[in-house]
Scaffold this motif. Structure first.
Motif, short mmCIF file in Angstrom:
data_model
loop_
_atom_site.label_atom_id
_atom_site.label_comp_id
_atom_site.label_asym_id
_atom_site.label_seq_id
_atom_site.Cartn_x
_atom_site.Cartn_y
_atom_site.Cartn_z
N PRO A 138 15.00 31.86 52.83
CA PRO A 138 15.78 32.98 52.30
C PRO A 138 17.19 32.55 51.91
O PRO A 138 17.80 31.70 52.57
N LEU A 139 17.68 33.14 50.84
CA LEU A 139 18.98 32.78 50.28
C LEU A 139 19.86 34.02 50.25
O LEU A 139 19.53 35.02 49.60
N VAL A 140 20.98 33.96 50.96
CA VAL A 140 21.97 35.04 50.98
C VAL A 140 23.11 34.67 50.04
O VAL A 140 23.68 33.58 50.16
N HIS A 141 23.42 35.56 49.10
CA HIS A 141 24.58 35.35 48.23
C HIS A 141 25.47 36.57 48.33
O HIS A 141 25.05 37.69 48.02
N ILE A 142 26.72 36.34 48.77
CA ILE A 142 27.70 37.41 48.92
C ILE A 142 28.83 37.18 47.94
O ILE A 142 29.43 36.10 47.90
N VAL A 143 29.09 38.18 47.12
CA VAL A 143 30.17 38.10 46.14
C VAL A 143 31.18 39.19 46.49
O VAL A 143 30.87 40.38 46.41
N THR A 144 32.38 38.77 46.90
CA THR A 144 33.38 39.75 47.31
C THR A 144 34.00 40.42 46.08
O THR A 144 34.11 39.82 45.00
N GLU A 145 34.42 41.65 46.25
CA GLU A 145 34.94 42.45 45.14
C GLU A 145 36.19 41.83 44.53
O GLU A 145 36.39 41.84 43.32
N ALA A 203 32.01 43.88 49.29
CA ALA A 203 31.24 42.85 48.59
C ALA A 203 29.87 43.38 48.18
O ALA A 203 29.43 44.45 48.62
N ARG A 204 29.21 42.59 47.37
CA ARG A 204 27.80 42.81 47.04
C ARG A 204 27.00 41.67 47.66
O ARG A 204 27.42 40.51 47.62
N MET A 205 25.86 41.99 48.23
CA MET A 205 25.02 40.99 48.88
C MET A 205 23.61 41.07 48.33
O MET A 205 23.04 42.15 48.19
N THR A 206 23.05 39.90 48.02
CA THR A 206 21.63 39.82 47.69
C THR A 206 20.96 38.87 48.65
O THR A 206 21.53 37.87 49.08
N LEU A 207 19.73 39.19 49.02
CA LEU A 207 18.89 38.34 49.85
C LEU A 207 17.60 38.09 49.08
O LEU A 207 16.85 39.03 48.78
N THR A 208 17.38 36.84 48.70
CA THR A 208 16.21 36.49 47.90
C THR A 208 15.44 35.37 48.56
O THR A 208 15.96 34.66 49.43
N GLN A 209 14.20 35.20 48.12
CA GLN A 209 13.41 34.03 48.50
C GLN A 209 12.57 33.65 47.30
O GLN A 209 11.71 34.43 46.86
N GLY A 210 12.85 32.47 46.77
CA GLY A 210 12.21 32.10 45.51
C GLY A 210 12.65 33.06 44.42
O GLY A 210 13.83 33.32 44.23
N GLU A 246 30.51 50.64 47.19
CA GLU A 246 31.05 51.99 47.16
C GLU A 246 30.94 52.54 48.57
O GLU A 246 29.83 52.66 49.10
N ARG A 247 32.04 52.81 49.17
CA ARG A 247 32.06 53.16 50.59
C ARG A 247 31.07 54.26 50.93
O ARG A 247 31.06 55.32 50.29
N GLY A 248 30.23 53.98 51.92
CA GLY A 248 29.25 54.93 52.39
C GLY A 248 28.05 55.10 51.48
O GLY A 248 27.11 55.83 51.83
N VAL A 249 28.03 54.39 50.35
CA VAL A 249 26.96 54.57 49.37
C VAL A 249 26.20 53.26 49.12
O VAL A 249 24.97 53.22 49.19
N SER A 250 26.91 52.19 48.83
CA SER A 250 26.25 50.93 48.48
C SER A 250 27.19 49.76 48.78
O SER A 250 28.39 49.94 49.04
N GLY A 251 26.64 48.55 48.72
CA GLY A 251 27.41 47.36 49.01
C GLY A 251 27.53 47.09 50.50
O GLY A 251 26.90 47.74 51.34
N ILE A 252 28.39 46.12 50.82
CA ILE A 252 28.61 45.73 52.21
C ILE A 252 30.09 45.43 52.41
O ILE A 252 30.86 45.37 51.45
N THR A 253 30.48 45.22 53.67
CA THR A 253 31.74 44.58 53.98
C THR A 253 31.45 43.34 54.81
O THR A 253 30.45 43.28 55.54
#
Length: 481
Positions: free
Chosen positions: A37-44, A71-78, A89-96
């Motif tokens: 698994p590959l985690v990619h985090i891109v901070t705002e 930030a935005r986070m994706t978790l992928t595999q292949g 968006e606080r309380g809606v989407s994304g991460i910290t």
């Protein structure tokens, strides 16, 4: 070990240095070809999580996050996307994301704490109890210690065993390292620590000074410490949360811990603590040979505030210092004066010692096959192959020399075999008679022979000059007359 398997193992070991010297491709595209698994985090803002070091007058140092980044986070595999948080968006989407942890967070690639704005199970399990907002990225995939330690916990009746999975991590397009995605320690009755709203989770914490709310107890003031700031250890709160903790409730919890300490001192502890949970916690660390005893990660829980509800030890998860003591030694926490184990082991009330021995006798024949069987099965999985390959990238990135999963299995099997043989002898030597803890006495007239051996008292403390009494060596029990 079968001959073909041994040849394969030796081949991995022989090729490891040569593979590590190659110029490696650290692009996201290349890491997508690794079956992990590959985690990619891109901070705002494009910033990285930062920290500062807090320091007391006594020299204790603790990293503390200085920024919490959307930030935005994706978790992928292949080519498969397991999770995409979306833009923040606080309380809606994304991460910290923020830096987390203690001494390990001083390195170039520290531990990170993630907070998802919407619950999700990053471990892909089935069940409505698993989605959560709180997760950690731990560096402990560079060895098998944490995964193996958690697997060992499953042999025992602990109230919660964290789940995890290895992954590669990028932050803002830059390779961070090979990590474990792990559940965070928190109150959650259907999953994680099962504590009611009237109960508590406290942490015996060397880094208490970095928290806004903490308390201290008199039990560890044998050094005649008078100033609160000079006390090495304090207690901090995992539940209730600090910002929601009324002063009266804080005082009530602190008073209960003081009552527990008084009960340990006067031998009535079995009326206040769940003895089996304390004995299990210690035995797991002794089996694993944990070196760390001064850090945090020592959790105690109480389910509710009703009279008669016992204090239990919380979950174990900090295994990166496992196998860190000599093979002929208990875990350091066995004798550390920063916690209660020496007092419980030496108490005139022998319920704790008897429970500890009974637990060992229940698993003594199964524990080595259980550990080595898991390791050997894991070694042959596609995930282990991808993890070994990822460690090569990690080594070159940080100029380190961690080995493959196959090397972990070989080294750990050898070490654990020696350690568990010694542990069996050491625990067998502890006997309980007439309310006293003693040992099997096998007399010897050779004082010099004992001095030359690795020698320990019945609490596992090394003894350089044995005097009259009962001592343990790796081979047998001895008594100096």
């Amino acid at each position: 070990m079968h001959k073909s398997l041994f040849i394969l193992l030796m081949g991995w070991i022989a090729l490891w240095p040569a593979r590590a010297q190659k110029t490696l491709d650290y692009s996201l595209e290349n890491f997508r070809t690794i079956n992990l698994p590959l985690v990619h985090i891109v901070t705002e803002s494009g910033e990285r999580p930062q920290m500062e070091m807090l320091e007391t007058d006594r020299g204790l140092r603790k990293p503390r996050a200085t920024n919490i980044l959307p930030a935005r986070m994706t978790l992928t595999q292949g080519n498969d996307t397991i999770y995409d948080s979306g833009e923040y968006e606080r309380g809606v989407s994304g991460i910290t994301i923020k830096v987390n942890g203690n001494s390990s967070s001083r390195h170039n690639n520290p531990i990170y704490k993630l907070k998802l704005q919407q619950p999700f199970d990053l471990l892909e399990r089935e069940g409505e109890q698993y989605p959560d907002r709180h997760w950690r990225l731990m560096k402990d995939a560079i060895t098998l210690k944490t995964m193996m330690g958690l697997h060992l916990c499953r042999m025992f009746d602990v109230q919660w065993v964290q789940e995890c999975r290895p992954c590669n991590v990028f932050i803002n397009g830059e390779y961070e390292g090979v990590y474990l995605i792990m559940e965070n320690v928190r109150r959650k009755p259907k999953q994680r620590l099962n504590v009611s709203r009237s109960g508590f989770i406290v942490e015996r914490d060397a880094y208490h000074f970095a928290e806004d709310v903490q308390f201290y107890t008199p039990y560890f003031e044998e050094r005649n410490v008078t100033e609160v700031d000079d006390i090495t250890f304090g207690y901090t709160f995992r539940y209730p949360k600090q910002d929601k903790l009324a002063p009266t409730r804080k005082d009530s919890i602190a008073n209960f811990i003081v009552e527990m300490e008084e009960a340990i001192a006067d031998g009535t502890y079995d009326q206040v603590i769940d003895v089996k949970s304390f004995a299990t916690w210690l035995l797991i660390h002794d089996i694993f040979g944990t070196k760390d005893s001064a850090g945090s990660n020592i959790f105690m829980t109480r389910y509710d505030s009703l009279p008669g509800t016992l204090i239990r030890m919380g979950n174990l998860w900090d295994f990166d210092s496992g196998q860190g003591v000599p093979y002929n030694s208990f875990a350091n926490i066995h004798t550390a004066t920063s916690f209660y184990m020496p007092q419980l082991l030496q108490s005139e009330n022998t319920v704790f010692v008897r429970t500890y021995k009974e637990l060992w006798n229940e698993v003594r024949e199964q524990v080595l096959p259980y550990i080595t069987g898991w390791m050997q099965s894991y070694r042959d999985t596609p995930e282990a192959e991808a993890l070994s390959l990822s460690r090569i990238y990690y080594n070159q990135r940080y100029d380190l020399n961690y080995g493959s999963v196959a090397q972990d299995v070989y080294n750990t099997t050898t070490l654990m075999t020696r350690h568990l043989n010694w542990l069996d002898t050491a625990i067998e030597a502890i006997e309980v008679k007439d309310g006293m803890t003693t040992g099997t006495q096998l007399p010897t007239t050779s004082h010099n022979a004992i001095q030359a051996a690795s020698c320990y008292n019945l609490q596992g403390q090394p003894v350089s000059e044995p005097k009259r009494g009962v001592y343990i060596t790796p081979a047998r029990r001895m008594m100096v007359r």
